[in-house]
Design a protein around this motif. Structure first.
Motif, PDB file in Angstrom:
ATOM      1  N   LYS A   5     -31.721 -49.742 -51.709  1.00 39.18           N
ATOM      2  CA  LYS A   5     -30.825 -50.563 -50.883  1.00 39.18           C
ATOM      3  C   LYS A   5     -31.649 -51.419 -49.936  1.00 39.18           C
ATOM      4  CE  LYS A   5     -26.825 -48.864 -52.291  1.00 39.18           C
ATOM      5  NZ  LYS A   5     -27.328 -48.337 -53.553  1.00 39.18           N
ATOM      6  N   LEU A   6     -31.015 -52.506 -49.475  1.00 38.45           N
ATOM      7  CA  LEU A   6     -31.748 -53.482 -48.676  1.00 38.45           C
ATOM      8  C   LEU A   6     -31.090 -53.693 -47.323  1.00 38.45           C
ATOM      9  CD1 LEU A   6     -31.577 -55.972 -51.578  1.00 38.45           C
ATOM     10  CD2 LEU A   6     -33.753 -55.091 -50.805  1.00 38.45           C
ATOM     11  N   SER A   7     -31.891 -54.185 -46.381  1.00 36.33           N
ATOM     12  CA  SER A   7     -31.286 -54.627 -45.126  1.00 36.33           C
ATOM     13  C   SER A   7     -30.727 -56.020 -45.381  1.00 36.33           C
ATOM     14  CB  SER A   7     -32.345 -54.686 -44.019  1.00 36.33           C
ATOM     15  OG  SER A   7     -33.190 -55.778 -44.251  1.00 36.33           O
ATOM     16  N   PRO A   8     -29.794 -56.524 -44.527  1.00 35.14           N
ATOM     17  CA  PRO A   8     -29.243 -57.868 -44.765  1.00 35.14           C
ATOM     18  C   PRO A   8     -30.323 -58.935 -44.857  1.00 35.14           C
ATOM     19  CG  PRO A   8     -27.959 -56.727 -43.130  1.00 35.14           C
ATOM     20  CD  PRO A   8     -29.130 -55.857 -43.404  1.00 35.14           C
ATOM     21  N   LYS A   9     -31.338 -58.856 -44.005  1.00 40.80           N
ATOM     22  CA  LYS A   9     -32.396 -59.869 -44.034  1.00 40.80           C
ATOM     23  C   LYS A   9     -33.176 -59.804 -45.341  1.00 40.80           C
ATOM     24  CE  LYS A   9     -32.986 -60.876 -39.199  1.00 40.80           C
ATOM     25  NZ  LYS A   9     -33.705 -60.637 -37.975  1.00 40.80           N
ATOM     26  N   GLU A  10     -33.423 -58.580 -45.791  1.00 39.70           N
ATOM     27  CA  GLU A  10     -34.133 -58.431 -47.078  1.00 39.70           C
ATOM     28  C   GLU A  10     -33.276 -58.985 -48.218  1.00 39.70           C
ATOM     29  OE1 GLU A  10     -36.834 -54.400 -46.328  1.00 39.70           O
ATOM     30  OE2 GLU A  10     -34.723 -54.219 -46.877  1.00 39.70           O
ATOM     31  N   SER A  11     -31.965 -58.761 -48.100  1.00 37.97           N
ATOM     32  CA  SER A  11     -31.056 -59.266 -49.141  1.00 37.97           C
ATOM     33  C   SER A  11     -31.107 -60.782 -49.207  1.00 37.97           C
ATOM     34  CB  SER A  11     -29.616 -58.850 -48.851  1.00 37.97           C
ATOM     35  OG  SER A  11     -29.487 -57.470 -48.952  1.00 37.97           O
TER      36      SER A  11
ATOM     37  N   HIS B   2     -30.948 -47.982 -46.220  1.00 31.26           N
ATOM     38  CA  HIS B   2     -30.123 -48.582 -45.176  1.00 31.26           C
ATOM     39  C   HIS B   2     -28.649 -48.311 -45.451  1.00 31.26           C
ATOM     40  CE1 HIS B   2     -33.636 -50.798 -43.869  1.00 31.26           C
ATOM     41  NE2 HIS B   2     -33.889 -50.967 -45.150  1.00 31.26           N
ATOM     42  N   HIS B  21     -25.331 -54.591 -53.531  1.00 32.54           N
ATOM     43  CA  HIS B  21     -26.302 -54.236 -52.505  1.00 32.54           C
ATOM     44  C   HIS B  21     -27.339 -53.235 -53.016  1.00 32.54           C
ATOM     45  CE1 HIS B  21     -27.711 -54.599 -48.493  1.00 32.54           C
ATOM     46  NE2 HIS B  21     -27.703 -53.289 -48.310  1.00 32.54           N
ATOM     47  N   LEU B  26     -29.056 -57.072 -57.274  1.00 33.39           N
ATOM     48  CA  LEU B  26     -28.935 -58.315 -56.511  1.00 33.39           C
ATOM     49  C   LEU B  26     -29.898 -59.381 -57.072  1.00 33.39           C
ATOM     50  CD1 LEU B  26     -27.651 -59.815 -54.128  1.00 33.39           C
ATOM     51  CD2 LEU B  26     -29.454 -58.912 -52.666  1.00 33.39           C
ATOM     52  N   LEU B  99     -23.068 -61.170 -45.498  1.00 36.62           N
ATOM     53  CA  LEU B  99     -24.451 -61.129 -45.013  1.00 36.62           C
ATOM     54  C   LEU B  99     -24.657 -62.156 -43.894  1.00 36.62           C
ATOM     55  CD1 LEU B  99     -26.890 -60.927 -48.070  1.00 36.62           C
ATOM     56  CD2 LEU B  99     -26.539 -59.228 -46.307  1.00 36.62           C
ATOM     57  N   ILE B 103     -25.725 -61.588 -39.987  1.00 40.09           N
ATOM     58  CA  ILE B 103     -26.952 -62.152 -39.410  1.00 40.09           C
ATOM     59  C   ILE B 103     -26.638 -63.068 -38.230  1.00 40.09           C
ATOM     60  CG2 ILE B 103     -28.870 -63.742 -39.916  1.00 40.09           C
ATOM     61  CD1 ILE B 103     -29.039 -62.255 -42.633  1.00 40.09           C
TER      62      ILE B 103
END
Lengths: 199, 104
Positions: A5-11, B2, B21, B26, B99, B103
């Motif tokens: 799984k990724l953080s939003p920034k990584e995504s 996460h 996710h 992705l 997303l 952010i």
């Protein structure tokens, strides 16, 4: 790459990277421009030599190499399709070049007597359209500039004595198709497009 | 690992699509959004993932209706064409929207 799984920034970073990868892989390595630039340049040069030496009846014989060039091009892209999938841009460029090639062949082999001295200029202008579309889609300023040069050569050709028209065609193919092909080839060699390498 | 639920600025919670996710899924969907369609070998190459892993993720995405997978032959070689469906595109757009909201 795994299913972590990724953080939003990584995504966001990953999405951007993959979209860039898709764009970067849609590049032209220049080979086909080198091939056609050289082929047409040689064909037109041989035609000029034949005309200059008054072999009028067989001056069009060198153009018999064009269908072979088309077969070679078809095989080349077929081989490439095994490695890379077509997308909407490559399909657009492919269809435009197929349409232009077929029309140029029909004009050259069947309507040369009708077009007479206007054949070479018309061929050059059609070539300029194809290069302009490719250059625009590939975002290559070199190809866009080439298309302008070929278009100018086509217009000039209308005013050039018919004997020297093949020379203009030869020079235009060499300068505005073959040389940009070499540039694209060198650019493609230097391009670092791999996902692993970018990661 | 996460969490996939993020607290937004207005104290609301939004769920990121768990199917998208995941790094490999992705990457596959993003590549297809950029390219329109692809094939098994190309996806393997661009993601540097193993064939087995790609197969599993493609199957998951296909089961969700995000991808269309067509198996056939191209020039006598086995060829698996993969393309994104309108549902997959919508899911991707929604994912990116959430997303962005997070952010911002």
């Amino acid at each position: 790459m795994d299913t972590e799984k990724l953080s939003p920034k990584e995504s966001i970073a990953l999405i951007g990277q993959m979209i860039e990868e898709a764009k970067a892989r849609f590049t032209e390595n220049g080979f086909i421009y080198v091939f056609w630039g050289l082929l047409i340049s040689l064909i037109a040069l041989i035609q000029f030599i034949l005309l200059y030496n008054e072999f009028y009846a067989i001056n069009w014989y060198p153009y018999l190499a064009v269908p072979f060039g088309m077969v070679f091009t078809g095989l080349y892209y077929r081989k490439r399709a095994k490695k890379r999938s077509a997308n909407q841009f490559s399909t657009l460029i492919g269809n435009i070049w197929i349409a232009l090639a077929i029309n140029k062949m029909i004009l050259g082999f069947f309507f040369a007597p009708v077009l007479g001295e206007n054949l070479s200029p018309v061929i050059l202008i059609l070539l300029a359209v194809g290069i302009l579309v490719s250059g625009t889609v590939l975002k290559s300023n070199v190809l866009i500039l080439s298309s302008v040069l070929i278009n100018i050569a086509g217009i000039i050709c209308f005013k050039v004595n018919w004997l020297y028209q093949p020379l203009v065609l030869s020079a235009a193919s060499f300068i505005a198709v073959m040389l940009p092909g070499v540039y694209l080839f060198m650019q493609s060699k230097n391009q670092n497009t791999g996902f692993v390498r970018n990661a | 690992m996460h969490d996939i639920i993020f607290k937004m600025k207005n104290n609301k919670f939004k769920l990121l699509n768990p199917i998208l996710h995941s790094q490999l899924r992705l990457a596959i969907v993003s590549y297809l959004v950029g390219n329109g369609n692809s094939n098994f070998n190309e996806l393997k190459e661009v993601t540097s993932a193993s064939g087995g892993n790609i197969s599993v993720q493609l199957k998951k995405l296909e089961e969700c209706g995000y991808l269309k997978i067509e198996k056939g032959f191209l020039n006598n070689y086995q060829h698996t064409k993969v393309s994104i469906t309108p549902k997959g595109l919508k899911a991707f757009e929604d994912y990116v929207k959430v997303l962005k909201e997070y952010i911002e």
